[in-house]
Design a protein around this motif. Sequence first.
Motif, PDB file in Angstrom:
ATOM      1  N   ASN A  20      39.989  31.140  46.382  1.00 45.78           N
ATOM      2  CA  ASN A  20      39.335  32.102  45.501  1.00 45.78           C
ATOM      3  C   ASN A  20      38.024  32.625  46.062  1.00 45.78           C
ATOM      4  OD1 ASN A  20      41.345  32.199  43.616  1.00 45.78           O
ATOM      5  ND2 ASN A  20      40.368  30.790  42.189  1.00 45.78           N
ATOM      6  N   VAL A  21      37.406  31.874  46.954  1.00 45.89           N
ATOM      7  CA  VAL A  21      36.157  32.318  47.567  1.00 45.89           C
ATOM      8  C   VAL A  21      36.362  33.682  48.228  1.00 45.89           C
ATOM      9  CG1 VAL A  21      34.484  31.784  49.383  1.00 45.89           C
ATOM     10  CG2 VAL A  21      35.356  29.963  47.921  1.00 45.89           C
ATOM     11  N   CYS A  22      37.423  33.805  48.978  1.00 47.53           N
ATOM     12  CA  CYS A  22      37.723  35.064  49.667  1.00 47.53           C
ATOM     13  C   CYS A  22      38.442  36.045  48.741  1.00 47.53           C
ATOM     14  CB  CYS A  22      38.571  34.772  50.904  1.00 47.53           C
ATOM     15  SG  CYS A  22      38.851  36.211  51.947  1.00 47.53           S
ATOM     16  N   HIS A  23      39.396  35.545  47.981  1.00 49.49           N
ATOM     17  CA  HIS A  23      40.175  36.420  47.103  1.00 49.49           C
ATOM     18  C   HIS A  23      39.280  37.146  46.098  1.00 49.49           C
ATOM     19  CE1 HIS A  23      44.588  35.160  47.665  1.00 49.49           C
ATOM     20  NE2 HIS A  23      43.906  34.728  48.720  1.00 49.49           N
ATOM     21  N   ALA A  24      38.253  36.492  45.607  1.00 51.33           N
ATOM     22  CA  ALA A  24      37.357  37.120  44.629  1.00 51.33           C
ATOM     23  C   ALA A  24      36.648  38.331  45.222  1.00 51.33           C
ATOM     24  CB  ALA A  24      36.336  36.111  44.135  1.00 51.33           C
ATOM     25  N   GLN A  25      36.439  38.316  46.529  1.00 56.46           N
ATOM     26  CA  GLN A  25      35.764  39.429  47.190  1.00 56.46           C
ATOM     27  C   GLN A  25      36.734  40.466  47.728  1.00 56.46           C
ATOM     28  OE1 GLN A  25      33.504  37.567  50.271  1.00 56.46           O
ATOM     29  NE2 GLN A  25      32.085  36.588  48.854  1.00 56.46           N
ATOM     30  N   ARG A  26      37.887  40.027  48.241  1.00 52.97           N
ATOM     31  CA  ARG A  26      38.768  40.935  48.971  1.00 52.97           C
ATOM     32  C   ARG A  26      40.100  41.240  48.302  1.00 52.97           C
ATOM     33  NH1 ARG A  26      37.959  38.574  55.074  1.00 52.97           N
ATOM     34  NH2 ARG A  26      35.707  38.751  55.059  1.00 52.97           N
ATOM     35  N   ASN A  27      40.512  40.407  47.355  1.00 46.43           N
ATOM     36  CA  ASN A  27      41.832  40.584  46.746  1.00 46.43           C
ATOM     37  C   ASN A  27      41.779  40.110  45.305  1.00 46.43           C
ATOM     38  OD1 ASN A  27      44.513  40.967  46.264  1.00 46.43           O
ATOM     39  ND2 ASN A  27      45.238  39.735  47.974  1.00 46.43           N
ATOM     40  N   ARG A  28      41.024  40.816  44.493  1.00 41.05           N
ATOM     41  CA  ARG A  28      40.765  40.382  43.112  1.00 41.05           C
ATOM     42  C   ARG A  28      42.022  40.238  42.263  1.00 41.05           C
ATOM     43  NH1 ARG A  28      35.352  43.885  42.421  1.00 41.05           N
ATOM     44  NH2 ARG A  28      34.048  42.456  43.601  1.00 41.05           N
ATOM     45  N   VAL A  31      43.301  36.326  42.341  1.00 38.61           N
ATOM     46  CA  VAL A  31      42.406  35.200  42.102  1.00 38.61           C
ATOM     47  C   VAL A  31      43.198  34.196  41.280  1.00 38.61           C
ATOM     48  CG1 VAL A  31      40.294  34.457  40.939  1.00 38.61           C
ATOM     49  CG2 VAL A  31      40.308  36.565  42.275  1.00 38.61           C
ATOM     50  N   THR A  60      37.035  28.453  55.558  1.00 38.27           N
ATOM     51  CA  THR A  60      37.891  27.931  54.500  1.00 38.27           C
ATOM     52  C   THR A  60      39.065  27.125  55.033  1.00 38.27           C
ATOM     53  OG1 THR A  60      39.151  29.990  54.426  1.00 38.27           O
ATOM     54  CG2 THR A  60      37.301  29.769  52.881  1.00 38.27           C
TER      55      THR A  60
END
Length: 84
Positions: A20-28, A31, A60
């Motif tokens: 979610n660290v990356c998904h929250a920024q790049r692939n909402r 999440v 990650t």
Amino acid sequence: MILQDSTQQRAFGILANKCNVCHAQRNRGRVFTEENMNSWTNDIYQQVFIEKRMPKGKKTKLTSQEYQDLLTWVSYTKTQNNGI
């Protein structure tokens, strides 16, 4: 069931802290939550274990224990969903 609960909790911890660290920024749209994580089982299996595309980056990186915990959760969830 206790096995399912603890397996799912460990898997969600990994998804929340490593994915979610990356998904929250790049692939909402992807999440992970405790409510939706089981619906992503097939995609997670494909991306993490088959194509080895996730997680991206060195920040990650999953430990071998985290890989095993995710695989246990994926296997258990797929088995339950397919009634095997």
